[in-house]
Design a protein around this motif. Structure first.
Motif, mmCIF file in Angstrom:
data_model
loop_
_atom_site.group_PDB
_atom_site.id
_atom_site.type_symbol
_atom_site.label_atom_id
_atom_site.label_comp_id
_atom_site.label_asym_id
_atom_site.label_seq_id
_atom_site.Cartn_x
_atom_site.Cartn_y
_atom_site.Cartn_z
ATOM 1 N N GLU A 26 5.805 0.156 -57.736
ATOM 2 C CA GLU A 26 7.040 0.661 -58.243
ATOM 3 C C GLU A 26 8.168 0.282 -57.490
ATOM 4 O OE1 GLU A 26 7.063 4.911 -59.302
ATOM 5 O OE2 GLU A 26 5.023 4.966 -58.862
ATOM 6 N N GLU A 27 9.159 0.174 -58.377
ATOM 7 C CA GLU A 27 10.669 -0.669 -57.522
ATOM 8 C C GLU A 27 10.990 0.569 -57.025
ATOM 9 O OE1 GLU A 27 11.412 -3.684 -57.417
ATOM 10 O OE2 GLU A 27 9.745 -4.477 -58.478
ATOM 11 N N LEU A 28 10.797 0.892 -55.897
ATOM 12 C CA LEU A 28 11.435 2.003 -55.051
ATOM 13 C C LEU A 28 11.624 1.703 -53.582
ATOM 14 C CD1 LEU A 28 8.708 5.048 -55.953
ATOM 15 C CD2 LEU A 28 10.912 4.720 -57.043
ATOM 16 N N THR A 29 12.688 2.216 -53.118
ATOM 17 C CA THR A 29 12.961 2.038 -51.745
ATOM 18 C C THR A 29 11.884 3.066 -50.926
ATOM 19 O OG1 THR A 29 14.606 3.981 -51.512
ATOM 20 C CG2 THR A 29 15.409 1.849 -52.062
ATOM 21 N N PHE A 30 11.773 2.760 -49.611
ATOM 22 C CA PHE A 30 10.845 3.667 -48.772
ATOM 23 C C PHE A 30 11.376 5.028 -48.950
ATOM 24 C CE2 PHE A 30 8.972 5.145 -44.683
ATOM 25 C CZ PHE A 30 7.766 4.930 -45.110
ATOM 26 N N GLN A 31 12.688 5.319 -48.767
ATOM 27 C CA GLN A 31 12.915 6.753 -48.748
ATOM 28 C C GLN A 31 12.708 7.379 -50.137
ATOM 29 O OE1 GLN A 31 13.941 8.837 -46.499
ATOM 30 N NE2 GLN A 31 13.985 10.396 -47.831
ATOM 31 N N GLU A 32 12.728 6.599 -51.407
ATOM 32 C CA GLU A 32 12.665 7.024 -52.667
ATOM 33 C C GLU A 32 11.093 7.260 -52.852
ATOM 34 O OE1 GLU A 32 16.248 5.167 -55.080
ATOM 35 O OE2 GLU A 32 14.385 3.901 -54.753
ATOM 36 N N ALA A 33 9.966 6.498 -52.338
ATOM 37 C CA ALA A 33 8.754 6.449 -52.368
ATOM 38 C C ALA A 33 8.524 7.826 -51.639
ATOM 39 C CB ALA A 33 8.203 5.236 -51.779
ATOM 40 N N LEU A 34 9.077 8.058 -50.701
ATOM 41 C CA LEU A 34 8.728 9.240 -49.848
ATOM 42 C C LEU A 34 9.035 10.419 -50.719
ATOM 43 C CD1 LEU A 34 9.856 8.282 -46.195
ATOM 44 C CD2 LEU A 34 7.484 8.842 -46.833
ATOM 45 N N GLU A 35 10.178 10.492 -51.184
ATOM 46 C CA GLU A 35 10.501 11.795 -52.059
ATOM 47 C C GLU A 35 9.685 11.869 -53.196
ATOM 48 O OE1 GLU A 35 14.459 10.813 -52.754
ATOM 49 O OE2 GLU A 35 15.116 10.973 -50.918
ATOM 50 N N LYS A 36 9.446 10.980 -53.911
ATOM 51 C CA LYS A 36 8.535 10.902 -54.864
ATOM 52 C C LYS A 36 7.117 11.533 -54.651
ATOM 53 C CE LYS A 36 6.839 8.415 -59.008
ATOM 54 N NZ LYS A 36 6.795 7.428 -60.037
ATOM 55 N N ALA A 37 6.373 10.885 -53.591
ATOM 56 C CA ALA A 37 5.288 11.249 -53.028
ATOM 57 C C ALA A 37 5.287 12.601 -52.709
ATOM 58 C CB ALA A 37 4.880 10.458 -51.810
ATOM 59 N N LYS A 38 6.246 13.165 -51.895
ATOM 60 C CA LYS A 38 6.272 14.660 -51.768
ATOM 61 C C LYS A 38 6.360 15.478 -53.096
ATOM 62 C CE LYS A 38 8.877 17.992 -48.987
ATOM 63 N NZ LYS A 38 10.147 18.094 -48.086
ATOM 64 N N MET A 84 8.164 -7.896 -45.702
ATOM 65 C CA MET A 84 8.852 -7.501 -44.292
ATOM 66 C C MET A 84 9.999 -8.305 -43.669
ATOM 67 S SD MET A 84 7.165 -4.698 -43.588
ATOM 68 C CE MET A 84 7.477 -3.984 -45.181
ATOM 69 N N GLU A 85 10.066 -9.329 -44.415
ATOM 70 C CA GLU A 85 11.277 -10.408 -43.790
ATOM 71 C C GLU A 85 12.679 -10.201 -44.715
ATOM 72 O OE1 GLU A 85 8.694 -13.487 -41.588
ATOM 73 O OE2 GLU A 85 9.138 -14.009 -43.620
ATOM 74 N N LYS A 86 12.676 -9.135 -45.561
ATOM 75 C CA LYS A 86 13.744 -9.255 -46.300
ATOM 76 C C LYS A 86 14.318 -7.609 -46.606
ATOM 77 C CE LYS A 86 12.813 -13.402 -49.423
ATOM 78 N NZ LYS A 86 12.681 -13.661 -50.532
ATOM 79 N N GLY A 87 15.418 -7.457 -46.836
ATOM 80 C CA GLY A 87 16.085 -5.980 -47.207
ATOM 81 C C GLY A 87 15.763 -4.919 -46.367
ATOM 82 N N GLU A 88 15.180 -4.020 -46.522
ATOM 83 C CA GLU A 88 14.810 -3.161 -45.549
ATOM 84 C C GLU A 88 13.405 -3.434 -44.829
ATOM 85 O OE1 GLU A 88 14.083 0.919 -46.919
ATOM 86 O OE2 GLU A 88 12.528 0.209 -48.594
ATOM 87 N N GLY A 89 12.694 -4.675 -45.242
ATOM 88 C CA GLY A 89 11.443 -4.749 -44.597
ATOM 89 C C GLY A 89 11.264 -4.918 -43.185
ATOM 90 N N PRO A 90 12.408 -5.783 -42.629
ATOM 91 C CA PRO A 90 12.432 -5.938 -41.135
ATOM 92 C C PRO A 90 12.510 -4.438 -40.239
ATOM 93 C CG PRO A 90 13.827 -7.638 -41.814
ATOM 94 C CD PRO A 90 13.579 -6.612 -42.725
ATOM 95 N N ALA A 91 13.354 -3.588 -40.610
ATOM 96 C CA ALA A 91 13.399 -2.347 -40.200
ATOM 97 C C ALA A 91 12.288 -1.442 -40.308
ATOM 98 C CB ALA A 91 14.741 -1.485 -40.725
ATOM 99 N N LEU A 92 11.483 -1.578 -41.373
ATOM 100 C CA LEU A 92 10.352 -0.668 -41.976
ATOM 101 C C LEU A 92 9.223 -1.155 -41.092
ATOM 102 C CD1 LEU A 92 9.879 1.514 -43.980
ATOM 103 C CD2 LEU A 92 9.168 -0.403 -45.685
ATOM 104 N N ALA A 93 9.127 -2.708 -40.802
ATOM 105 C CA ALA A 93 8.075 -3.391 -40.044
ATOM 106 C C ALA A 93 8.255 -2.482 -38.500
ATOM 107 C CB ALA A 93 8.293 -4.635 -39.884
ATOM 108 N N LYS A 94 9.362 -2.518 -38.038
ATOM 109 C CA LYS A 94 9.438 -2.205 -36.691
ATOM 110 C C LYS A 94 9.172 -0.417 -36.728
ATOM 111 C CE LYS A 94 13.356 -1.687 -33.107
ATOM 112 N NZ LYS A 94 14.658 -1.872 -32.829
ATOM 113 N N LYS A 95 9.653 0.189 -37.548
ATOM 114 C CA LYS A 95 9.553 1.640 -37.660
ATOM 115 C C LYS A 95 8.071 1.937 -37.828
ATOM 116 C CE LYS A 95 10.404 5.487 -41.284
ATOM 117 N NZ LYS A 95 10.946 6.632 -40.216
#
Length: 364
Positions: A26-38, A84-95
């Protein structure tokens, strides 16, 4: 009755087509995915990839497109993927502590990371790995929760360290290894259970305290861990250091350091000894910028080299000759390099080295 039967056929048909599509990411941001999963009380399956990662492409094209994968993942997960090298990817990889690709992150409906699985698999393999992980109580995620709650005993730290090494979470690996090392006696350090502290370039790089402990206690490690493992570790470490010298990347290693490596290499029981001693000679010649000596060594040693030596020494030496303003030396090196190609057994290496030396020849 006919209408009900028709609806059933259409539903079954739609479900079959849906499964045939493979995994639905699905085309979701990580936060959107968290919200949908919950909201849906489902787990998240995150495919963390990069554009240059071969196994990542294989998974995307050959595995996640399969119906069996769709049947499993589309039912159990909110599926998302992130470069992991585009958009929110680098921050997500670190997180998330992602340091290798592909990494597949399993996240519970409450947002806690349950596990990280590194490396590609076939369809049956990835499904089996995910199913086993979901049933396990000793995953990198559950161990992290115990660590964050303050658990610090030696046995737990050893278990946690092994889990972190498998997922290449280098920052956390170093932190946990440091805490563990503080608690270990010298006698405990040479036990097989602690070998990962020394058999790792991040935890025991050349010149580090762990490296020196390994070197000074080789006989004890031989008895407890096994000579083959210890000698292989040192051979691989020295090959990397000597190669890095000739690449021009390592400027800290001194001539005395190289002498120590040479002495240890002569004592190792490894079928790579001749190659490693050739590496030593080339590193010494490089440090002195002795072009003539390097050419003589290449002519003598390249015929003994194999595929394993391509990126470790052949290419580093080629960079040196390419950078010199000496056409005759470069011409001689190209001749030596082209004569080396028949030694190679891996076609990818044959193609790469052939192309490289052809390009060098065009510079003449």
């Amino acid at each position: 009755m006919k209408r009900t039967f028709l609806i059933l056929i259409i539903s079954l048909s739609s479900g079959w087509l849906w499964a045939q599509e493979g995994v639905k990411f699905e085309e979701l941001t990580f936060q959107e995915a968290l919200e949908k999963a919950k909201a849906e009380n489902r787990w998240i399956f995150l495919d963390a990839y990069t554009s240059w990662c071969g196994p990542c492409k294989m998974m995307a094209e050959k595995v996640f497109t399969r119906a069996e994968a769709g049947d499993f993942f589309n039912i159990h997960f909110v599926n998302v993927k992130s470069d992991m090298e585009k958009g929110e990817g680098p921050a997500l990889a670190k997180k998330l502590g992602i340091g290798a690709y592909p990494t597949f992150v399993l996240i519970k409906p409450d947002g806690t990371v349950h596990d990280k699985l590194v490396g590609g698999s076939d369809v049956a393999g990835i499904i089996n790995r995910v199913e086993n992980s979901m049933k396990s109580e000793k995953t990198v995620g559950t161990l992290t929760m115990r660590y964050e709650r303050g658990e610090r005993d030696k046995q737990f730290l050893l278990e946690y360290l092994e889990a972190l090494l498998k997922v290449s979470d280098i920052r956390q690996v170093r932190e946990v290894a440091a805490l563990l090392t503080e608690q270990l006696t010298d006698t405990e350090k040479v036990e097989p259970t602690c070998w990962s502290l020394f058999d790792n370039n991040d935890l025991a790089p050349f010149g580090s305290a762990n490296y020196h402990f390994l070197l000074e206690n080789r006989k004890q490690f031989y008895r407890h861990v096994g000579r083959e493992k210890v000698d292989t570790r040192l051979a691989n470490l020295y090959a990397g250091v000597l190669s890095s010298i000739v690449w021009g990347r390592d400027t800290k290693t001194t001539p005395d350091d190289v002498k120590v490596m040479e002495r240890v290499i002569r004592e190792l029981q490894t079928d790579r000894k001749k190659q490693l001693l050739a590496y030593v000679a080339m590193a010494n010649a490089y440090k002195k910028k002795d072009t003539g000596k390097l050419l003589k060594l290449c002519r003598k040693e390249f015929p003994r080299f194999s595929d394993a030596d391509v990126m470790m020494m052949v290419m580093p030496v080629s960079v040196y000759f390419r950078s010199q303003e000496d056409k005759e030396a470069l011409k001689e090196f190209v001749e030596i390099g082209k004569a080396f190609i028949p030694n190679l057994n891996i076609q990818a290496n044959v193609d790469y080295v052939s192309y490289y030396f052809t390009e060098l020849e065009r510079q003449l």
